[in-house]
Design a protein around this motif. Structure first.
Motif, short mmCIF file in Angstrom:
data_model
loop_
_atom_site.label_atom_id
_atom_site.label_comp_id
_atom_site.label_asym_id
_atom_site.label_seq_id
_atom_site.Cartn_x
_atom_site.Cartn_y
_atom_site.Cartn_z
N LYS A 2 0.82 -1.20 0.00
CA LYS A 2 0.00 0.00 0.00
C LYS A 2 0.86 1.25 0.00
O LYS A 2 1.87 1.32 0.69
CB LYS A 2 -0.88 0.04 1.26
CG LYS A 2 -1.91 -1.03 1.34
CD LYS A 2 -2.67 -0.87 2.64
CE LYS A 2 -3.57 -2.05 2.88
NZ LYS A 2 -4.23 -1.98 4.18
N PRO A 14 -6.40 6.04 -2.82
CA PRO A 14 -6.71 5.00 -3.81
C PRO A 14 -6.82 3.60 -3.20
O PRO A 14 -7.72 2.84 -3.55
CB PRO A 14 -5.53 5.08 -4.79
CG PRO A 14 -5.07 6.50 -4.70
CD PRO A 14 -5.24 6.85 -3.25
N SER A 15 -5.94 3.26 -2.26
CA SER A 15 -6.02 1.93 -1.66
C SER A 15 -7.27 1.81 -0.79
O SER A 15 -7.89 0.75 -0.72
CB SER A 15 -4.76 1.61 -0.86
OG SER A 15 -4.58 2.53 0.19
N PHE A 17 -10.20 3.41 -1.29
CA PHE A 17 -11.37 3.29 -2.16
C PHE A 17 -11.47 1.90 -2.77
O PHE A 17 -12.58 1.35 -2.90
CB PHE A 17 -11.35 4.37 -3.25
CG PHE A 17 -11.57 5.76 -2.72
CD1 PHE A 17 -12.56 6.03 -1.79
CD2 PHE A 17 -10.76 6.80 -3.13
CE1 PHE A 17 -12.76 7.31 -1.30
CE2 PHE A 17 -10.94 8.08 -2.64
CZ PHE A 17 -11.94 8.34 -1.72
N LEU A 18 -10.35 1.31 -3.13
CA LEU A 18 -10.37 -0.06 -3.65
C LEU A 18 -10.85 -1.03 -2.58
O LEU A 18 -11.72 -1.87 -2.83
CB LEU A 18 -8.98 -0.45 -4.15
CG LEU A 18 -8.85 -1.89 -4.66
CD1 LEU A 18 -9.80 -2.14 -5.83
CD2 LEU A 18 -7.41 -2.18 -5.06
N ALA A 19 -10.31 -0.92 -1.37
CA ALA A 19 -10.74 -1.80 -0.28
C ALA A 19 -12.22 -1.62 0.03
O ALA A 19 -12.93 -2.60 0.30
CB ALA A 19 -9.90 -1.52 0.98
N GLU A 21 -14.65 -0.62 -2.10
CA GLU A 21 -15.46 -1.23 -3.16
C GLU A 21 -15.51 -2.75 -3.00
O GLU A 21 -16.57 -3.37 -3.15
CB GLU A 21 -14.94 -0.85 -4.54
CG GLU A 21 -15.20 0.59 -4.94
CD GLU A 21 -16.67 0.99 -4.97
OE1 GLU A 21 -17.56 0.12 -5.07
OE2 GLU A 21 -16.94 2.20 -4.87
N LEU A 22 -14.37 -3.36 -2.68
CA LEU A 22 -14.33 -4.81 -2.49
C LEU A 22 -15.17 -5.22 -1.28
O LEU A 22 -15.91 -6.20 -1.33
CB LEU A 22 -12.89 -5.29 -2.32
CG LEU A 22 -12.01 -5.14 -3.55
CD1 LEU A 22 -10.55 -5.46 -3.21
CD2 LEU A 22 -12.50 -6.02 -4.69
N THR A 25 -18.95 -4.93 -2.12
CA THR A 25 -19.37 -6.08 -2.93
C THR A 25 -19.51 -7.32 -2.06
O THR A 25 -20.51 -8.05 -2.14
CB THR A 25 -18.36 -6.34 -4.06
OG1 THR A 25 -18.31 -5.18 -4.89
CG2 THR A 25 -18.77 -7.54 -4.90
N THR A 135 -22.82 0.95 -3.84
CA THR A 135 -21.38 0.84 -4.03
C THR A 135 -20.65 1.56 -2.88
O THR A 135 -21.24 2.37 -2.17
CB THR A 135 -20.94 1.49 -5.35
OG1 THR A 135 -21.18 2.90 -5.27
CG2 THR A 135 -21.69 0.88 -6.53
N GLN A 137 -18.53 3.83 -3.39
CA GLN A 137 -18.52 5.24 -3.78
C GLN A 137 -19.79 5.94 -3.28
O GLN A 137 -19.73 7.08 -2.82
CB GLN A 137 -18.41 5.37 -5.29
CG GLN A 137 -18.32 6.80 -5.76
CD GLN A 137 -18.16 6.90 -7.28
OE1 GLN A 137 -18.15 5.91 -7.98
NE2 GLN A 137 -18.04 8.12 -7.75
#
Length: 194
Positions: A2, A14-15, A17-19, A21-22, A25, A135, A137
């Protein structure tokens, strides 16, 4: 590996927001609760102007330390931008997330008092339930709008209920994500987000 923010040594946006979103889901698939907090220092620009960049950076570092100590290793933390931090809490509903945010708000205030300083934060909270098509976001957007509501109400507070721009009486009918900022009515899926 990271990317870390050089001032707070927290993960970068960025890391996070990725975490998020995952995790969103995954929460939809498992039916688990997921909460997001947006933490913003009150009157931070004034602090920077009054005391300079070094004092402002030291304040951001202290907020990061309090976040780590108060929330523990289960929370996913990040410095999003400027004086704004993100927190993701898995397995956490809105009431528990609000309580954790309130404890965090107080811990930050006390942390600065112990350093003979005054700095408070405003915190917005959003929670995704077990149903609906939402989401990360959307969650961070709602938490950000609720954080802005807390700041508008005077700062040094947590806001976790209601929708920005709605009369109080409507909150019970529309407690959640309201779609785009243009005031469009929410979809049925959006109504499931607290």
């Amino acid at each position: 590996m990271k990317a870390l923010d050089p001032i707070t040594r927290l993960p970068s946006a960025p890391s996070f927001f990725l975490a998020l979103e995952l995790a969103a889901t995954d929460a939809q698939l498992t039916g688990d609760r997921l909460s997001v907090l947006v933490v913003d220092a009150d009157e931070f620009d004034e602090l920077r102007e009054r005391e300079g960049d070094d004092a402002a950076d030291a304040s951001l570092d202290l907020i990061g330390k309090v976040l780590r100590l108060a929330l523990g290793p289960q929370a996913v933390l990040a410095r999003l931008m400027g004086d704004q931090f993100g927190v993701m809490l898995r397995h956490t509903g809105i009431e528990q997330a609000h309580a954790r945010a309130e404890g965090l708000r107080r811990a930050i205030e006390l942390g600065f008092m112990s350093h003979q300083r005054r700095l408070t934060v405003s915190i917005g909270v959003a929670c995704g339930p077990s149903q609906g098509d939402w989401t990360g976001q959307q969650m961070i957007g709602l938490a950000g709008r609720r954080r802005e509501m807390a700041r508008t109400a005077g700062g040094n507070r947590v806001h976790s209920h209601g929708h920005p721009g709605l009369a109080h009486a409507q909150h019970a009918q529309w407690p959640a994500f309201g779609g785009d900022d243009d005031g469009a009515l929410p979809t049925n899926e959006q109504l499931t987000l607290f």
